[in-house]
Design a protein around this motif. Structure first.
Motif, PDB file in Angstrom:
ATOM      1  N   CYS A  20       0.856  -1.190   0.000  1.00 48.81           N
ATOM      2  CA  CYS A  20       0.000   0.000   0.000  1.00 48.81           C
ATOM      3  C   CYS A  20       0.894   1.242   0.000  1.00 48.81           C
ATOM      4  O   CYS A  20       2.014   1.217   0.517  1.00 48.81           O
ATOM      5  N   TYR A  22       0.801   3.918   1.568  1.00 50.33           N
ATOM      6  CA  TYR A  22       1.022   4.648   2.816  1.00 50.33           C
ATOM      7  C   TYR A  22       2.075   3.924   3.661  1.00 50.33           C
ATOM      8  O   TYR A  22       3.255   4.106   3.456  1.00 50.33           O
ATOM      9  N   PRO A  48      -2.808   1.603  -4.054  1.00 48.36           N
ATOM     10  CA  PRO A  48      -3.263   2.686  -3.183  1.00 48.36           C
ATOM     11  C   PRO A  48      -3.544   2.227  -1.756  1.00 48.36           C
ATOM     12  O   PRO A  48      -3.284   2.947  -0.792  1.00 48.36           O
ATOM     13  N   CYS A  49      -4.052   1.020  -1.635  1.00 47.29           N
ATOM     14  CA  CYS A  49      -4.409   0.453  -0.331  1.00 47.29           C
ATOM     15  C   CYS A  49      -4.494  -1.052  -0.560  1.00 47.29           C
ATOM     16  O   CYS A  49      -4.833  -1.492  -1.666  1.00 47.29           O
ATOM     17  N   THR A  50      -4.207  -1.849   0.461  1.00 47.13           N
ATOM     18  CA  THR A  50      -4.298  -3.298   0.254  1.00 47.13           C
ATOM     19  C   THR A  50      -5.743  -3.725  -0.014  1.00 47.13           C
ATOM     20  O   THR A  50      -5.977  -4.829  -0.498  1.00 47.13           O
ATOM     21  N   GLY A  73       0.493  -4.095   4.108  1.00 46.35           N
ATOM     22  CA  GLY A  73      -0.331  -2.911   4.320  1.00 46.35           C
ATOM     23  C   GLY A  73      -0.126  -2.326   5.703  1.00 46.35           C
ATOM     24  O   GLY A  73       0.731  -2.775   6.478  1.00 46.35           O
ATOM     25  N   CYS A  74      -0.927  -1.337   5.999  1.00 41.17           N
ATOM     26  CA  CYS A  74      -0.850  -0.641   7.288  1.00 41.17           C
ATOM     27  C   CYS A  74      -1.232  -1.598   8.428  1.00 41.17           C
ATOM     28  O   CYS A  74      -1.858  -2.631   8.199  1.00 41.17           O
ATOM     29  N   CYS A  79      -5.439   1.640   8.628  1.00 39.41           N
ATOM     30  CA  CYS A  79      -5.615   1.745   7.176  1.00 39.41           C
ATOM     31  C   CYS A  79      -6.213   3.117   6.852  1.00 39.41           C
ATOM     32  O   CYS A  79      -7.159   3.560   7.506  1.00 39.41           O
ATOM     33  N   HIS A  80      -5.652   3.769   5.868  1.00 36.98           N
ATOM     34  CA  HIS A  80      -6.125   5.103   5.482  1.00 36.98           C
ATOM     35  C   HIS A  80      -7.492   5.047   4.804  1.00 36.98           C
ATOM     36  O   HIS A  80      -8.109   6.084   4.577  1.00 36.98           O
ATOM     37  N   PHE A  81      -7.920   3.847   4.475  1.00 36.59           N
ATOM     38  CA  PHE A  81      -9.259   3.665   3.903  1.00 36.59           C
ATOM     39  C   PHE A  81     -10.098   2.783   4.833  1.00 36.59           C
ATOM     40  O   PHE A  81     -10.915   1.994   4.378  1.00 36.59           O
ATOM     41  N   ASN A  85      -7.081  -3.121   4.796  1.00 35.11           N
ATOM     42  CA  ASN A  85      -6.158  -4.192   5.193  1.00 35.11           C
ATOM     43  C   ASN A  85      -6.896  -5.398   5.785  1.00 35.11           C
ATOM     44  O   ASN A  85      -6.425  -6.528   5.666  1.00 35.11           O
TER      45      ASN A  85
END
Ligand code: FES
Length: 153
Positions: A20, A22, A48-50, A73-74, A79-81, A85
């Motif tokens: 991801c 981030y 962009p994100c997992t 991932g985070c 997770c930024h979303f 994750n």
């Protein structure tokens, strides 16, 4: 020298790491900035994100010659979303089950969580996963012609 012996000498695992943008990619970046050593066979694919990770992405990677695939991932809860994750971990688990069912080797897929400040952990994951895949040998769907030169297809 037998063809099998030549394959063992020339083969190096090809690993695809879906990271991801981030935390995981930042950790990879930090590992690079800190000049930490990790295998060059790990090819990072930025997502962009997992939560964008899909089983098809992993299957395509294997089809294109990967011997192992992991998703990074985070940390859970970061997770930024929100829950990308968590969804990725479920998909990785589902994929492991499917790979086990066809005798492919569920160990060839893994999910990791790390923070942006964990450059050393990123390098450690890359080393450990590469060692794991090296122990398993080439992907069963890899053609012998691919094994000596995994970067080309
Ligand atoms: Fe990193 Fe979702 S943004 S896992």
């Amino acid at each position: 020298m037998t063809p099998d012996a030549a394959l063992k000498i020339e083969w190096e695992p090809k690993i695809i790491a879906f990271c991801c943008q981030y935390c995981a990619y930042s950790a990879a970046d930090m590992a690079g900035s800190m000049r930490l050593q990790y295998p060059t066979d790990v090819e990072i694919v930025l997502i962009p994100c997992t939560g964008r990770f899909d089983v098809i992405l992993a299957l395509k990677a294997f089809e294109n010659g990967a011997d192992g695939v992991y998703v990074a991932g985070c940390l859970e809860g970061n997770c930024h979303f929100l829950d990308g994750n968590i969804r990725a971990r479920k998909r990785v688990g589902m994929l492991k089950g499917e790979l086990a069912a066809i005798g492919f080797g569920p160990e060839r897929v893994e999910m990791y969580n790390l923070s942006a400040s964990q450059g050393p952990k990123f390098a450690e994951i890359a080393r450990e996963f590469t060692e794991r895949i090296a122990g398993l040998g080439p992907s069963p769907i890899k053609r012998p012609a691919d094994a000596g030169n995994p970067g080309e297809s």
